[in-house]
Write a protein that holds these residues in place. Sequence first.
Motif, PDB file in Angstrom:
ATOM      1  N   UNK A   1     -48.954 -10.100  27.725  1.00 36.75           N
ATOM      2  CA  UNK A   1     -49.354  -9.213  28.857  1.00 36.75           C
ATOM      3  C   UNK A   1     -48.311  -9.224  30.047  1.00 36.75           C
ATOM      4  N   UNK A   2     -47.192 -10.080  29.916  1.00 31.90           N
ATOM      5  CA  UNK A   2     -46.033 -10.083  30.791  1.00 31.90           C
ATOM      6  C   UNK A   2     -45.033  -8.972  30.564  1.00 31.90           C
ATOM      7  N   UNK A   3     -45.158  -8.165  29.568  1.00 31.97           N
ATOM      8  CA  UNK A   3     -44.140  -7.083  29.244  1.00 31.97           C
ATOM      9  C   UNK A   3     -44.012  -6.088  30.346  1.00 31.97           C
ATOM     10  N   UNK A   4     -42.814  -6.177  30.845  1.00 30.96           N
ATOM     11  CA  UNK A   4     -42.790  -5.252  31.964  1.00 30.96           C
ATOM     12  C   UNK A   4     -43.116  -5.825  33.397  1.00 30.96           C
TER      13      UNK A   4
ATOM     14  N   UNK B   1     -49.411 -17.038  23.286  1.00 30.98           N
ATOM     15  CA  UNK B   1     -48.438 -15.661  23.066  1.00 30.98           C
ATOM     16  C   UNK B   1     -49.130 -14.625  23.324  1.00 30.98           C
ATOM     17  N   UNK B   2     -50.456 -14.405  23.418  1.00 34.20           N
ATOM     18  CA  UNK B   2     -51.365 -13.284  23.882  1.00 34.20           C
ATOM     19  C   UNK B   2     -51.113 -13.176  25.274  1.00 34.20           C
TER      20      UNK B   2
ATOM     21  N   UNK C   1     -43.318 -19.570  18.782  1.00 31.58           N
ATOM     22  CA  UNK C   1     -44.176 -20.664  18.554  1.00 31.58           C
ATOM     23  C   UNK C   1     -45.307 -20.249  17.871  1.00 31.58           C
ATOM     24  N   UNK C   2     -46.207 -19.266  18.382  1.00 34.58           N
ATOM     25  CA  UNK C   2     -47.393 -18.647  17.688  1.00 34.58           C
ATOM     26  C   UNK C   2     -47.272 -18.455  16.355  1.00 34.58           C
TER      27      UNK C   2
END
Lengths: 399, 278
Positions: free
Chosen positions: B93-96, B88-89, B23-24
Motif C-alpha cells: 500500500x506504500x506504492x507511490x 508484504x501487503x 520475503x513473502x
Amino acid sequence: MKCLVTGGNVKVLGKAVHSLSRIGDELYLEPLEDGLSLRTVNSSRSAYACFLFAPLFFQQYQAATPGQDLLRCKILMKSFLSVFRSLAMLEKTVEKCCISLNGQSSRLVVQLHCKFGVRKTHNLSFQDCESLQAVFDPASCPHMLRTPARVLGEAVLPFPPALAEVTLGVGRGHRVILRSYHEEEADSTVKAMVTEVCLGEEDFQQLQAQEGVAITFCLKEFRVISSFRTGKGSGMPGAEWDDLAWGSRPLPRPAIFTIKDSLLDGHFVLATLSETDSYSQDLGSLERHRPVPQLQAHSTPHPDDFASDDIDSYMIAMETTIGNEGSRVLPSISLSPGPQPPQSPGPHSEEEDEAEPSTVPGTPPPKKFRSLFFGSILAPVGSPQGPSPVLAEDSEGEG
Amino acid sequence: MKFRAKIIGKGSLDLFIQVSSTVARLVKVCVLRVCPDRMCFGSAGSGGLQEARLWCEVQQRAFQQFRMEGVSEELNEIHLELMAEHLSRAARSAVGASSLKLQLTHKRCPCLTVVVELASPLGRVRSVMHDLPVRVLPRRVWRDCLPPSLSASDVSIYLPRWRTLRSIVERMVNVGDHVLLEANLSGKMTLSIETEVVSIKSYFKNLGNPPKSAVGVPQNRDLESMVQVRVDNRKLLQFLEGQQINPPTALCNIWDNALLHLVLVQEDVSLQYFIPAL
C-alpha cells in the motif's frame, strides 16, 4: 416496453449490469414512467442495488405500449450479464442496444446492433414478479458524506481481498476512517491484521456526521459500489458523487450509497452491523423468545428466507417508528469499543444472534447482518420510494 | 523494547516493498530481528538445513530514521515473529507513497504498526495504517533464527545474467522437479535436468569467481573440477522470480552434494537463500 441505448451509454449500461451482477443473482427489470429501473438483492438480503436510468439516457424510451399496464420482470442475472459481458467489446463494436419487453411472448429481447452490419439478438426468458423495493430514505438519514467516486475506490485498495467487513466512521478532526472489522475472538492464535485508512475532510464535498459515529458493512459489496463510475470517458456530463447516508443508534439502519449522474441514479443499500453486536457475547447465552411470524408476500419467496426470524420482527418495529427519527438527538459513539446498553424496543433479537454459533447454510454473509425490510408494492404503479404496508404482526411489544 | 523506523523517498520505499514481497514469496512465517544497525528477515522455525531457508538484511542506511531499544542493554536486539504476507501487503500500500513508518506497538496484542502516508499533489494527505500482529520470541529460540554458520564452500561463482537464468529455470520447471547445478573455479557453470524422455543442459562460461577468503581454503584445488548439487527446481525458481531487476552482485556458493547458497547484494540490502541438496 421498448428502449434504445446508443453510443457511450451502452457501456454505462453494461457497467451498471456488471455492478449489479456482483451483488445478486436475479435482476428485476421494471420500466417506469421516470425511467428504466434495474434492481437486485443479494441472497441474504443484506445488500440491495438499484439503478434508475432516466428517459433522457435513451435515444428512445417507451415504458409501456399505450393501453397496456407497465410490465415488470425478473431475469437470471447470468443471462442478462452475458449480453454485456465484455465491456471492451461494447465500447468498440456496439453502436446501438435495443431492449424490448413484450407481454405476449414471454421474452425479453435485447438486440445489439454492432459494426459491419452485425446484429446480435438475445431472447431472454423472464418471470413475472412483484416489484422489488427496499424501504429506505436517504433524506431521513442524519449522517451523510459526499465524495467523488474515485476517493472511495482508492480507499478500499489496501484492504485484503478476503476481508469480510469494514467499519466506516468519523474520527477526531473530522477525518473519515475506514477500518477492517474483525469479530472479537477471545482466544484465536492467529490474530488478524488490522488495516485502517484515514481520509481527510478535504476529500469530501460534504461531511455531515458527528465525530465518533461509525457503521460496519460488508466489504465485498462496498467494493462493488466504490468501483462503479461512469467516468469522464463515457461522455456523460455532470459530476458524479457517491453519497453515503446512514442512521445511527439506537436503531442501526442500513447504509445508503447514492451515485448520482445527470442521466442515472444508483442506489446501493447495505445492511449494517449494530455496534452492540460485538459485546453481546459478554452478555452470556440468551434464550430465544417467542416464535416470530414470517413476513408475508415477499417480492421473491425464498425457502430458507431470513437468517433469523427475530431480525424481521426487529425490523418491523423499526419501520413503525421511522416517523420519529428526524427529531431524535443522536448519542455520540466512540469508534473504539465500549459497552452500550440496548435501548430499542426489540433488543433481544440482536443479542440472540450471537448466542447461536452456526450460521444458516447458504446465507452468506454472517447472519448478524440485519436483513433489509422488503415491502411488497401491490399497486402496479407507484413511486419507487413509497412506504410499504407493514405486513406482519409486530409480536414484540414495547419494552 | 522499542522500535521506530521511517523510510522516505521513492527509491528507499521501492526497495522496502521489493524486499517484503520477496520475503513473502519465499517464507510464510518470518522472523524479524532488529539490531542497532540493521533489520533482518529470516525463516522461522528451527528446521536446521533440512529445508530451504532465507536470510535477508537491510542496513540502517536504508532508513531515514532508525531507533531501537532491545530487550536489555547486553542483549540489544528484538526478535519477533510475524506473517510475511501481512508485511508484504502493508508494504504494497506504500506504492507511490511519500513515507512509510514502522513502529513496535501494543494494541490488543503486540503489533508492528506500519503507517503509510500518501501525499497527493493537491496537498491532501491520506494515511493508511496497518497493525501486524507479532509474537515476541523468547531468548532461547534466538539462536535458531540466525543464518547457519558454515565452513568455506567448495566453489564460489558469480551467477549468470539474472533474466537468462530465470527463464531457463522456468522452462526446466515444466520438465521436472530436480535441477542439477554444477560449477567450478574457472567460471564455468552448468544447469541440467534429466527425465526419461528428455535431458536439457545449459552451459555458462566466463562467469568469474569471487575472491575467496584465505581462511581454510586448500591451496591446491583443481580449478577445473566441477562441484555439483541437486536441488528442488521450484525453490530455485521462487528465489529467482522474486527479483525484478539485475542485482549488482549475485553469486552462489556450493558445497558438493550438500548445499546451494545463493547470495544477492544490492545497495543496502543483502539476501541469502540456502537450498539443501536433495
